[in-house]
Design an enzyme around this catalytic site. Structure first.
Site, PDB file in Angstrom:
ATOM      1  N   HIS A  66      -8.386   1.078   1.596  1.00 26.63           N
ATOM      2  CA  HIS A  66      -8.136   1.028   3.040  1.00 26.63           C
ATOM      3  C   HIS A  66      -9.036   2.029   3.776  1.00 26.63           C
ATOM      4  O   HIS A  66      -8.568   2.918   4.488  1.00 26.63           O
ATOM      5  CB  HIS A  66      -6.666   1.310   3.355  1.00 26.63           C
ATOM      6  N   GLU A  83       0.837  -1.200   0.000  1.00 31.34           N
ATOM      7  CA  GLU A  83       0.000   0.000   0.000  1.00 31.34           C
ATOM      8  C   GLU A  83       0.873   1.252   0.000  1.00 31.34           C
ATOM      9  O   GLU A  83       1.967   1.240   0.581  1.00 31.34           O
ATOM     10  CB  GLU A  83      -0.924   0.004   1.220  1.00 31.34           C
TER      11      GLU A  83
END
Length: 525
Positions: free
Chosen positions: A278, A260
Protein backbone atom coordinates in the site's frame (compact mmCIF):
# COMPACT_ATOMS: atom_id res chain seq x y z
CA UNK A 1 -6.11 27.22 23.53
CA UNK A 2 -7.53 24.43 21.38
CA UNK A 3 -5.70 21.11 21.36
CA UNK A 4 -5.07 18.67 18.52
CA UNK A 5 -3.81 15.11 18.72
CA UNK A 6 -1.76 13.63 15.87
CA UNK A 7 -2.15 9.89 16.36
CA UNK A 8 -0.35 8.62 13.24
CA UNK A 9 3.11 9.26 11.87
CA UNK A 10 2.96 12.46 9.86
CA UNK A 11 5.31 15.01 8.31
CA UNK A 12 6.76 17.46 10.90
CA UNK A 13 5.26 20.29 8.86
CA UNK A 14 1.86 19.49 10.37
CA UNK A 15 3.11 20.19 13.89
CA UNK A 16 4.81 23.38 12.72
CA UNK A 17 1.66 24.70 11.08
CA UNK A 18 -0.55 23.94 14.09
CA UNK A 19 1.86 25.75 16.40
CA UNK A 20 2.27 28.68 14.01
CA UNK A 21 -1.51 29.09 14.10
CA UNK A 22 -1.60 28.98 17.91
CA UNK A 23 -2.98 25.45 18.23
CA UNK A 24 -1.56 23.21 20.95
CA UNK A 25 -0.57 19.84 19.48
CA UNK A 26 0.55 16.47 20.82
CA UNK A 27 2.10 13.69 18.73
CA UNK A 28 1.31 10.17 19.93
CA UNK A 29 1.64 7.77 16.99
CA UNK A 30 1.24 4.04 17.49
CA UNK A 31 -1.30 4.10 20.31
CA UNK A 32 -3.55 1.11 20.94
CA UNK A 33 -7.32 1.68 20.62
CA UNK A 34 -7.54 1.53 24.41
CA UNK A 35 -4.87 4.20 24.81
CA UNK A 36 -6.55 6.43 22.24
CA UNK A 37 -9.93 5.99 23.92
CA UNK A 38 -8.44 6.95 27.26
CA UNK A 39 -6.96 10.26 26.07
CA UNK A 40 -9.15 11.42 23.17
CA UNK A 41 -11.51 13.30 25.49
CA UNK A 42 -8.80 15.92 26.07
CA UNK A 43 -8.66 17.07 22.44
CA UNK A 44 -10.61 19.34 20.10
CA UNK A 45 -9.11 17.85 16.94
CA UNK A 46 -7.75 14.49 15.80
CA UNK A 47 -5.32 14.35 12.87
CA UNK A 48 -4.87 10.86 11.42
CA UNK A 49 -3.63 8.92 8.45
CA UNK A 50 -4.70 5.32 7.78
CA UNK A 51 -3.50 3.52 10.92
CA UNK A 52 -5.81 5.12 13.49
CA UNK A 53 -9.35 3.75 13.51
CA UNK A 54 -11.83 6.42 14.56
CA UNK A 55 -14.53 3.93 15.51
CA UNK A 56 -17.91 4.61 17.08
CA UNK A 57 -16.43 3.64 20.44
CA UNK A 58 -13.56 6.12 20.07
CA UNK A 59 -15.93 8.86 18.93
CA UNK A 60 -18.24 8.20 21.89
CA UNK A 61 -15.30 8.84 24.21
CA UNK A 62 -14.31 12.02 22.35
CA UNK A 63 -16.43 14.39 24.42
CA UNK A 64 -14.67 17.56 23.25
CA UNK A 65 -13.75 16.53 19.70
CA UNK A 66 -14.87 18.95 17.00
CA UNK A 67 -12.97 17.81 13.92
CA UNK A 68 -11.23 14.73 12.53
CA UNK A 69 -8.75 15.47 9.76
CA UNK A 70 -7.57 12.65 7.50
CA UNK A 71 -4.23 13.38 5.84
CA UNK A 72 -5.08 11.55 2.63
CA UNK A 73 -8.11 10.56 0.59
CA UNK A 74 -9.69 7.43 2.01
CA UNK A 75 -11.75 7.65 5.19
CA UNK A 76 -12.60 3.96 5.56
CA UNK A 77 -11.03 4.17 9.02
CA UNK A 78 -13.49 6.82 10.22
CA UNK A 79 -17.04 6.04 11.33
CA UNK A 80 -18.54 9.06 9.59
CA UNK A 81 -22.17 8.46 10.67
CA UNK A 82 -21.08 8.32 14.31
CA UNK A 83 -18.97 11.44 13.88
CA UNK A 84 -21.86 13.27 12.25
CA UNK A 85 -24.27 12.28 15.00
CA UNK A 86 -21.75 13.60 17.54
CA UNK A 87 -21.40 16.91 15.71
CA UNK A 88 -17.81 16.19 14.62
CA UNK A 89 -16.65 17.52 11.27
CA UNK A 90 -14.75 14.94 9.19
CA UNK A 91 -12.44 16.30 6.50
CA UNK A 92 -9.84 14.82 4.19
CA UNK A 93 -7.23 16.07 1.72
CA UNK A 94 -8.46 14.68 -1.60
CA UNK A 95 -5.85 16.16 -3.93
CA UNK A 96 -2.60 15.95 -1.96
CA UNK A 97 -1.46 12.51 -3.15
CA UNK A 98 -3.15 12.12 -6.54
CA UNK A 99 0.05 12.45 -8.59
CA UNK A 100 1.94 10.12 -6.29
CA UNK A 101 -0.69 7.39 -6.51
CA UNK A 102 -0.96 7.75 -10.28
CA UNK A 103 2.81 7.48 -10.69
CA UNK A 104 2.83 4.34 -8.55
CA UNK A 105 0.28 2.73 -10.86
CA UNK A 106 2.48 3.54 -13.87
CA UNK A 107 5.54 2.19 -12.03
CA UNK A 108 3.67 -1.03 -11.23
CA UNK A 109 2.75 -1.39 -14.90
CA UNK A 110 6.41 -1.11 -15.90
CA UNK A 111 7.52 -3.51 -13.15
CA UNK A 112 4.95 -6.08 -14.24
CA UNK A 113 5.78 -5.78 -17.94
CA UNK A 114 9.54 -6.14 -17.49
CA UNK A 115 9.64 -8.55 -14.49
CA UNK A 116 11.71 -5.98 -12.60
CA UNK A 117 11.24 -7.34 -9.04
CA UNK A 118 12.04 -10.94 -9.99
CA UNK A 119 14.91 -9.95 -12.29
CA UNK A 120 16.42 -7.78 -9.57
CA UNK A 121 16.26 -10.61 -7.01
CA UNK A 122 17.74 -13.08 -9.50
CA UNK A 123 20.59 -10.80 -10.54
CA UNK A 124 21.53 -9.91 -6.98
CA UNK A 125 21.56 -13.62 -6.16
CA UNK A 126 24.42 -14.02 -8.64
CA UNK A 127 22.40 -15.46 -11.48
CA UNK A 128 22.29 -14.21 -15.04
CA UNK A 129 18.89 -15.36 -16.29
CA UNK A 130 18.51 -12.99 -19.21
CA UNK A 131 16.23 -15.21 -21.29
CA UNK A 132 13.97 -15.99 -18.33
CA UNK A 133 12.75 -12.42 -17.99
CA UNK A 134 11.51 -11.67 -21.48
CA UNK A 135 9.16 -8.69 -21.17
CA UNK A 136 6.63 -6.79 -23.22
CA UNK A 137 6.54 -3.15 -24.37
CA UNK A 138 3.92 -0.65 -23.24
CA UNK A 139 4.24 1.20 -26.54
CA UNK A 140 1.16 0.69 -28.68
CA UNK A 141 -0.70 -1.32 -26.04
CA UNK A 142 -4.22 -0.47 -24.87
CA UNK A 143 -4.67 0.61 -21.27
CA UNK A 144 -8.17 0.32 -19.81
CA UNK A 145 -8.72 2.77 -16.95
CA UNK A 146 -11.66 1.99 -14.69
CA UNK A 147 -12.52 5.24 -12.94
CA UNK A 148 -11.27 8.35 -14.72
CA UNK A 149 -11.49 10.90 -11.91
CA UNK A 150 -8.65 12.80 -10.29
CA UNK A 151 -6.13 9.92 -10.13
CA UNK A 152 -7.40 7.95 -13.13
CA UNK A 153 -7.14 10.96 -15.43
CA UNK A 154 -3.51 11.50 -14.37
CA UNK A 155 -2.75 7.83 -15.13
CA UNK A 156 -4.41 8.27 -18.52
CA UNK A 157 -2.32 11.37 -19.23
CA UNK A 158 0.92 9.59 -18.37
CA UNK A 159 -0.06 6.56 -20.46
CA UNK A 160 -0.85 8.75 -23.48
CA UNK A 161 2.65 10.17 -23.06
CA UNK A 162 3.99 6.61 -23.29
CA UNK A 163 2.19 6.27 -26.65
CA UNK A 164 -0.36 3.86 -25.28
CA UNK A 165 -3.96 3.81 -26.45
CA UNK A 166 -6.16 4.66 -23.45
CA UNK A 167 -9.79 3.63 -23.06
CA UNK A 168 -11.84 4.43 -19.98
CA UNK A 169 -14.96 3.29 -18.18
CA UNK A 170 -16.55 5.90 -15.96
CA UNK A 171 -20.31 6.60 -15.99
CA UNK A 172 -19.63 10.22 -15.00
CA UNK A 173 -17.04 10.87 -17.71
CA UNK A 174 -18.55 13.09 -20.39
CA UNK A 175 -17.53 12.62 -24.05
CA UNK A 176 -16.11 16.16 -24.05
CA UNK A 177 -13.95 15.49 -20.98
CA UNK A 178 -12.81 12.17 -22.50
CA UNK A 179 -11.68 13.96 -25.64
CA UNK A 180 -9.92 16.62 -23.56
CA UNK A 181 -7.78 14.10 -21.68
CA UNK A 182 -7.16 11.93 -24.74
CA UNK A 183 -9.13 8.80 -23.88
CA UNK A 184 -11.91 6.86 -25.55
CA UNK A 185 -14.94 6.31 -23.35
CA UNK A 186 -16.31 2.75 -23.43
CA UNK A 187 -18.79 0.60 -21.63
CA UNK A 188 -17.20 -1.81 -19.17
CA UNK A 189 -17.60 -4.92 -21.32
CA UNK A 190 -16.03 -3.08 -24.28
CA UNK A 191 -13.07 -2.04 -22.14
CA UNK A 192 -12.52 -5.61 -20.97
CA UNK A 193 -12.58 -6.88 -24.56
CA UNK A 194 -9.99 -4.38 -25.81
CA UNK A 195 -7.57 -3.68 -22.97
CA UNK A 196 -4.09 -5.21 -22.76
CA UNK A 197 -3.77 -3.64 -19.29
CA UNK A 198 -6.58 -2.86 -16.84
CA UNK A 199 -5.85 -0.29 -14.11
CA UNK A 200 -8.33 0.38 -11.31
CA UNK A 201 -8.93 3.90 -9.99
CA UNK A 202 -12.41 3.82 -8.52
CA UNK A 203 -13.70 3.86 -4.95
CA UNK A 204 -15.56 1.00 -3.32
CA UNK A 205 -19.28 1.35 -4.01
CA UNK A 206 -22.11 -1.12 -4.46
CA UNK A 207 -21.48 -1.03 -8.22
CA UNK A 208 -17.68 -1.42 -8.08
CA UNK A 209 -17.15 -3.86 -5.21
CA UNK A 210 -15.61 -7.11 -6.58
CA UNK A 211 -15.69 -5.67 -10.11
CA UNK A 212 -12.71 -7.86 -11.03
CA UNK A 213 -14.34 -11.28 -10.66
CA UNK A 214 -14.41 -14.53 -12.61
CA UNK A 215 -17.30 -13.39 -14.82
CA UNK A 216 -15.62 -10.15 -15.83
CA UNK A 217 -12.18 -11.69 -16.15
CA UNK A 218 -13.66 -14.09 -18.70
CA UNK A 219 -14.61 -11.06 -20.82
CA UNK A 220 -11.00 -9.83 -20.88
CA UNK A 221 -8.44 -10.49 -23.57
CA UNK A 222 -6.20 -13.52 -23.18
CA UNK A 223 -2.94 -12.34 -21.61
CA UNK A 224 -4.35 -9.21 -19.98
CA UNK A 225 -2.42 -7.62 -17.11
CA UNK A 226 -4.25 -6.09 -14.12
CA UNK A 227 -3.04 -3.25 -11.88
CA UNK A 228 -4.81 -2.26 -8.67
CA UNK A 229 -3.57 0.73 -6.67
CA UNK A 230 -7.06 1.81 -5.58
CA UNK A 231 -8.94 -0.43 -3.12
CA UNK A 232 -8.47 -4.10 -2.30
CA UNK A 233 -12.20 -4.84 -2.32
CA UNK A 234 -12.38 -4.19 -6.06
CA UNK A 235 -10.78 -7.59 -6.78
CA UNK A 236 -11.99 -11.06 -5.90
CA UNK A 237 -8.54 -12.40 -5.10
CA UNK A 238 -9.47 -16.10 -5.46
CA UNK A 239 -10.85 -15.44 -8.96
CA UNK A 240 -7.73 -13.51 -9.93
CA UNK A 241 -5.50 -16.33 -8.65
CA UNK A 242 -7.39 -18.89 -10.75
CA UNK A 243 -7.06 -16.70 -13.86
CA UNK A 244 -3.34 -16.20 -13.24
CA UNK A 245 -2.83 -19.94 -12.86
CA UNK A 246 -4.75 -20.68 -16.05
CA UNK A 247 -2.78 -18.06 -17.99
CA UNK A 248 -5.85 -16.08 -19.02
CA UNK A 249 -4.40 -13.21 -16.97
CA UNK A 250 -0.69 -12.84 -17.75
CA UNK A 251 0.13 -10.92 -14.61
CA UNK A 252 -1.11 -8.66 -11.85
CA UNK A 253 0.41 -5.80 -9.88
CA UNK A 254 -1.23 -5.06 -6.55
CA UNK A 255 -0.69 -2.32 -4.00
CA UNK A 256 -3.92 -2.96 -2.06
CA UNK A 257 -5.58 -6.07 -0.69
CA UNK A 258 -8.91 -7.29 0.65
CA UNK A 259 -7.41 -7.53 4.15
CA UNK A 260 -4.68 -5.16 5.30
CA UNK A 261 -2.03 -5.22 6.59
CA UNK A 262 -1.57 -8.17 4.24
CA UNK A 263 0.93 -10.35 6.05
CA UNK A 264 -0.49 -13.33 4.16
CA UNK A 265 -2.38 -13.51 0.87
CA UNK A 266 -3.26 -16.23 -1.63
CA UNK A 267 -1.55 -14.22 -4.38
CA UNK A 268 1.79 -13.95 -2.61
CA UNK A 269 4.55 -16.11 -4.04
CA UNK A 270 3.17 -16.25 -7.59
CA UNK A 271 5.79 -15.59 -10.27
CA UNK A 272 3.45 -13.40 -12.31
CA UNK A 273 2.35 -11.13 -9.45
CA UNK A 274 4.08 -7.92 -8.30
CA UNK A 275 3.11 -6.67 -4.86
CA UNK A 276 3.79 -3.60 -2.72
CA UNK A 277 2.53 -2.76 0.80
CA UNK A 278 0.00 0.00 0.00
CA UNK A 279 2.62 2.48 -1.17
CA UNK A 280 0.38 4.53 -3.48
CA UNK A 281 0.69 7.70 -1.41
CA UNK A 282 4.15 6.97 -0.01
CA UNK A 283 6.42 9.67 -1.37
CA UNK A 284 8.09 12.50 0.51
CA UNK A 285 6.20 15.07 -1.53
CA UNK A 286 2.78 13.53 -0.93
CA UNK A 287 3.37 13.13 2.79
CA UNK A 288 4.33 16.78 3.12
CA UNK A 289 1.42 17.94 0.95
CA UNK A 290 -1.29 16.09 2.88
CA UNK A 291 0.24 17.04 6.25
CA UNK A 292 0.23 20.71 5.32
CA UNK A 293 -3.31 20.55 4.00
CA UNK A 294 -4.80 18.74 6.99
CA UNK A 295 -3.12 21.07 9.48
CA UNK A 296 -4.29 24.19 7.64
CA UNK A 297 -7.85 22.89 7.24
CA UNK A 298 -8.18 21.81 10.86
CA UNK A 299 -6.70 25.07 12.16
CA UNK A 300 -9.08 27.12 10.02
CA UNK A 301 -12.04 25.14 11.30
CA UNK A 302 -11.08 25.25 14.97
CA UNK A 303 -10.03 28.90 15.02
CA UNK A 304 -12.18 30.53 12.35
CA UNK A 305 -15.08 28.15 11.76
CA UNK A 306 -14.10 27.82 8.10
CA UNK A 307 -14.93 24.44 6.54
CA UNK A 308 -12.81 22.99 3.73
CA UNK A 309 -13.05 19.49 2.23
CA UNK A 310 -15.60 18.39 4.81
CA UNK A 311 -17.23 15.04 4.12
CA UNK A 312 -20.19 15.34 6.43
CA UNK A 313 -21.14 19.01 6.72
CA UNK A 314 -21.76 21.94 4.40
CA UNK A 315 -19.74 25.12 4.13
CA UNK A 316 -22.05 27.64 5.73
CA UNK A 317 -21.84 30.37 8.34
CA UNK A 318 -23.36 30.11 11.80
CA UNK A 319 -25.95 32.77 10.93
CA UNK A 320 -27.17 30.93 7.86
CA UNK A 321 -27.22 27.44 9.33
CA UNK A 322 -30.72 27.39 10.96
CA UNK A 323 -32.43 28.78 7.87
CA UNK A 324 -30.53 26.60 5.39
CA UNK A 325 -30.71 23.34 7.32
CA UNK A 326 -34.00 22.01 5.86
CA UNK A 327 -33.00 23.18 2.38
CA UNK A 328 -29.71 21.32 2.73
CA UNK A 329 -31.61 18.15 3.48
CA UNK A 330 -33.82 18.70 0.45
CA UNK A 331 -30.79 19.43 -1.75
CA UNK A 332 -29.06 16.26 -0.55
CA UNK A 333 -32.16 14.19 -1.35
CA UNK A 334 -32.59 15.67 -4.82
CA UNK A 335 -28.93 15.14 -5.73
CA UNK A 336 -28.79 11.69 -4.14
CA UNK A 337 -31.96 10.59 -5.91
CA UNK A 338 -30.74 11.79 -9.31
CA UNK A 339 -27.29 10.30 -8.79
CA UNK A 340 -28.65 6.88 -7.92
CA UNK A 341 -31.07 6.65 -10.86
CA UNK A 342 -28.80 8.15 -13.54
CA UNK A 343 -27.15 5.40 -15.58
CA UNK A 344 -25.22 7.24 -18.30
CA UNK A 345 -22.66 10.01 -18.55
CA UNK A 346 -23.86 13.40 -17.34
CA UNK A 347 -23.41 16.36 -19.72
CA UNK A 348 -25.13 19.13 -17.82
CA UNK A 349 -27.02 19.97 -14.65
CA UNK A 350 -29.56 22.77 -14.29
CA UNK A 351 -30.76 23.81 -10.84
CA UNK A 352 -33.76 26.12 -10.58
CA UNK A 353 -34.54 27.91 -7.33
CA UNK A 354 -38.08 29.24 -7.13
CA UNK A 355 -40.00 31.26 -4.55
CA UNK A 356 -38.35 31.54 -1.14
CA UNK A 357 -35.47 29.31 -2.24
CA UNK A 358 -34.36 31.93 -4.77
CA UNK A 359 -33.51 34.36 -1.99
CA UNK A 360 -31.15 32.02 -0.12
CA UNK A 361 -27.40 31.60 -0.21
CA UNK A 362 -27.67 28.85 -2.80
CA UNK A 363 -23.96 28.12 -3.25
CA UNK A 364 -23.87 25.44 -0.52
CA UNK A 365 -27.17 24.03 -1.79
CA UNK A 366 -25.83 23.67 -5.32
CA UNK A 367 -22.65 22.06 -3.98
CA UNK A 368 -24.68 19.59 -1.92
CA UNK A 369 -26.79 18.70 -4.96
CA UNK A 370 -23.67 18.06 -7.08
CA UNK A 371 -22.12 16.10 -4.23
CA UNK A 372 -25.17 13.83 -4.02
CA UNK A 373 -25.23 13.47 -7.79
CA UNK A 374 -21.59 12.33 -8.00
CA UNK A 375 -21.40 10.38 -4.72
CA UNK A 376 -22.67 6.97 -5.95
CA UNK A 377 -19.50 6.35 -7.96
CA UNK A 378 -16.95 8.51 -6.17
CA UNK A 379 -15.39 8.64 -2.76
CA UNK A 380 -13.84 11.74 -1.18
CA UNK A 381 -16.48 13.91 -2.84
CA UNK A 382 -17.80 16.74 -0.71
CA UNK A 383 -19.66 20.00 -1.05
CA UNK A 384 -16.41 21.93 -1.39
CA UNK A 385 -14.76 19.92 -4.14
CA UNK A 386 -17.93 18.75 -5.92
CA UNK A 387 -18.15 21.80 -8.24
CA UNK A 388 -14.45 21.44 -9.10
CA UNK A 389 -14.83 17.74 -9.87
CA UNK A 390 -17.91 18.43 -12.00
CA UNK A 391 -15.99 21.05 -13.97
CA UNK A 392 -13.01 18.73 -14.44
CA UNK A 393 -15.37 16.10 -15.84
CA UNK A 394 -16.91 18.51 -18.29
CA UNK A 395 -20.30 18.69 -16.54
CA UNK A 396 -21.90 22.07 -17.16
CA UNK A 397 -23.69 23.31 -14.02
CA UNK A 398 -26.10 26.24 -14.30
CA UNK A 399 -28.44 27.88 -11.82
CA UNK A 400 -31.53 30.01 -12.34
CA UNK A 401 -33.67 32.01 -9.93
CA UNK A 402 -37.32 32.95 -9.92
CA UNK A 403 -38.53 34.62 -6.75
CA UNK A 404 -42.16 34.48 -7.82
CA UNK A 405 -44.27 31.91 -6.02
CA UNK A 406 -45.91 29.54 -8.48
CA UNK A 407 -47.32 26.14 -7.47
CA UNK A 408 -45.31 26.18 -4.23
CA UNK A 409 -43.98 28.90 -1.95
CA UNK A 410 -40.50 27.42 -2.32
CA UNK A 411 -39.16 24.90 -4.82
CA UNK A 412 -35.90 23.44 -6.07
CA UNK A 413 -35.94 21.72 -9.46
CA UNK A 414 -32.99 19.64 -10.67
CA UNK A 415 -32.66 18.77 -14.37
CA UNK A 416 -30.03 16.27 -15.52
CA UNK A 417 -29.00 16.02 -19.16
CA UNK A 418 -27.13 12.83 -20.04
CA UNK A 419 -25.88 11.48 -23.34
CA UNK A 420 -29.35 10.09 -24.00
CA UNK A 421 -32.01 12.25 -22.35
CA UNK A 422 -32.99 15.05 -19.96
CA UNK A 423 -34.82 14.18 -16.75
CA UNK A 424 -35.97 16.40 -13.89
CA UNK A 425 -36.92 16.05 -10.23
CA UNK A 426 -38.37 18.76 -8.01
CA UNK A 427 -38.86 19.12 -4.28
CA UNK A 428 -40.26 21.55 -1.75
CA UNK A 429 -40.58 22.13 1.97
CA UNK A 430 -43.99 21.83 3.56
CA UNK A 431 -45.09 23.67 6.70
CA UNK A 432 -43.15 21.32 8.95
CA UNK A 433 -39.95 22.14 7.00
CA UNK A 434 -39.63 18.50 6.00
CA UNK A 435 -38.57 17.89 2.38
CA UNK A 436 -41.05 16.43 -0.09
CA UNK A 437 -40.49 15.22 -3.64
CA UNK A 438 -43.30 16.72 -5.74
CA UNK A 439 -42.39 15.92 -9.34
CA UNK A 440 -40.30 13.26 -11.09
CA UNK A 441 -39.87 13.30 -14.88
CA UNK A 442 -42.89 15.56 -15.22
CA UNK A 443 -45.10 13.27 -13.12
CA UNK A 444 -46.64 14.91 -10.08
CA UNK A 445 -46.52 13.11 -6.77
CA UNK A 446 -45.94 13.95 -3.14
CA UNK A 447 -43.38 11.75 -1.41
CA UNK A 448 -41.26 11.97 1.71
CA UNK A 449 -38.04 10.00 1.37
CA UNK A 450 -37.00 7.49 4.02
CA UNK A 451 -33.71 5.64 4.53
CA UNK A 452 -34.62 2.80 2.15
CA UNK A 453 -36.66 3.48 -0.99
CA UNK A 454 -37.59 1.51 -4.09
CA UNK A 455 -38.01 3.44 -7.35
CA UNK A 456 -39.86 1.72 -10.19
CA UNK A 457 -40.86 3.05 -13.59
CA UNK A 458 -43.37 1.02 -15.55
CA UNK A 459 -46.14 1.14 -18.09
CA UNK A 460 -49.45 1.90 -16.42
CA UNK A 461 -51.37 -1.39 -16.58
CA UNK A 462 -54.03 -2.96 -14.35
CA UNK A 463 -52.67 -5.40 -11.80
CA UNK A 464 -49.15 -4.03 -11.66
CA UNK A 465 -49.42 -2.62 -8.14
CA UNK A 466 -50.77 -5.94 -6.86
CA UNK A 467 -47.97 -7.87 -8.55
CA UNK A 468 -45.34 -5.53 -7.12
CA UNK A 469 -46.84 -5.80 -3.64
CA UNK A 470 -46.86 -9.59 -3.90
CA UNK A 471 -43.16 -9.72 -4.80
CA UNK A 472 -42.27 -7.53 -1.84
CA UNK A 473 -44.59 -9.45 0.48
CA UNK A 474 -43.19 -12.81 -0.59
CA UNK A 475 -39.70 -11.45 0.18
CA UNK A 476 -40.79 -10.37 3.66
CA UNK A 477 -40.34 -6.69 2.84
CA UNK A 478 -42.58 -4.33 4.80
CA UNK A 479 -43.90 -1.26 2.99
CA UNK A 480 -43.90 1.99 4.98
CA UNK A 481 -45.30 4.35 2.33
CA UNK A 482 -46.37 3.90 -1.30
CA UNK A 483 -46.48 6.82 -3.74
CA UNK A 484 -47.75 6.63 -7.31
CA UNK A 485 -47.96 8.89 -10.32
CA UNK A 486 -48.41 8.67 -14.07
CA UNK A 487 -48.38 10.80 -17.21
CA UNK A 488 -51.64 9.44 -18.58
CA UNK A 489 -53.77 6.31 -18.71
CA UNK A 490 -51.58 3.37 -19.78
CA UNK A 491 -48.63 5.74 -20.17
CA UNK A 492 -45.42 5.91 -18.15
CA UNK A 493 -45.97 5.50 -14.41
CA UNK A 494 -43.76 5.79 -11.33
CA UNK A 495 -43.88 4.01 -7.99
CA UNK A 496 -41.78 5.40 -5.13
CA UNK A 497 -41.96 3.09 -2.15
CA UNK A 498 -40.48 3.48 1.30
CA UNK A 499 -39.50 0.12 2.78
CA UNK A 500 -38.26 -0.86 6.23
CA UNK A 501 -35.09 -2.65 5.16
CA UNK A 502 -32.63 -2.93 2.31
CA UNK A 503 -33.70 -5.15 -0.58
CA UNK A 504 -31.72 -8.24 -1.50
CA UNK A 505 -30.38 -8.49 -5.08
CA UNK A 506 -32.79 -11.39 -5.67
CA UNK A 507 -35.79 -9.28 -4.72
CA UNK A 508 -34.63 -6.40 -6.92
CA UNK A 509 -34.29 -8.83 -9.82
CA UNK A 510 -37.76 -10.28 -9.13
CA UNK A 511 -39.25 -6.79 -9.39
CA UNK A 512 -37.27 -6.14 -12.57
CA UNK A 513 -38.75 -9.27 -14.15
CA UNK A 514 -42.35 -8.16 -13.60
CA UNK A 515 -44.28 -7.36 -16.80
CA UNK A 516 -44.26 -3.71 -17.93
CA UNK A 517 -41.26 -2.72 -15.72
CA UNK A 518 -38.81 -0.30 -17.37
CA UNK A 519 -36.44 0.54 -14.50
CA UNK A 520 -35.88 -0.60 -10.94
CA UNK A 521 -33.58 1.17 -8.50
CA UNK A 522 -33.18 0.53 -4.77
CA UNK A 523 -32.29 3.89 -3.21
CA UNK A 524 -30.67 4.74 0.09
CA UNK A 525 -30.70 8.09 1.88
Amino acid sequence: MVKVLISDKMSPRAVEIFRERGVEVDEKPGMTPEELKACIGDYDGLAIRSATKATAEIIKAAKNLKVIGRAGIGVDNVDIPSATAAGICVMNTPFGNAITTAEHAIAMMFALSRHIPAANASTQAGKWEKSKFMGVELYGKTLGVIGCGNIGSIVADRAVGLKMKVVAYDPFLSPERATEIGVEKLELYELFARADYVSLHTPITDSTRNIINAKNIAKMKEGVRIINCARGGLVVEADLKAALESGHVAGAALDVYAVEPAKENILFGMDNVVTTPHLGASTDEAQVNVAIQVAEQMSDYLLLGSVTNALNMPSVSAEEAPKLKPYMQLAAQLGGFAGQVTESGIKSVRIEYEGAAAGLNTKPLTSIIIQGLLAPLMDSINMVNAPVVAKERGIDVTESYNDREEDYQTLIRLSITTEHQTRAIAGTLFGDNRPRIVNIKGINMEAELGEHMLYVTNQDKPGFIGALGSVLGDAGVNIATFHLGRHKLEGEAIALIEIDSELSPATVEAVRQLPHVAQVKPLKF
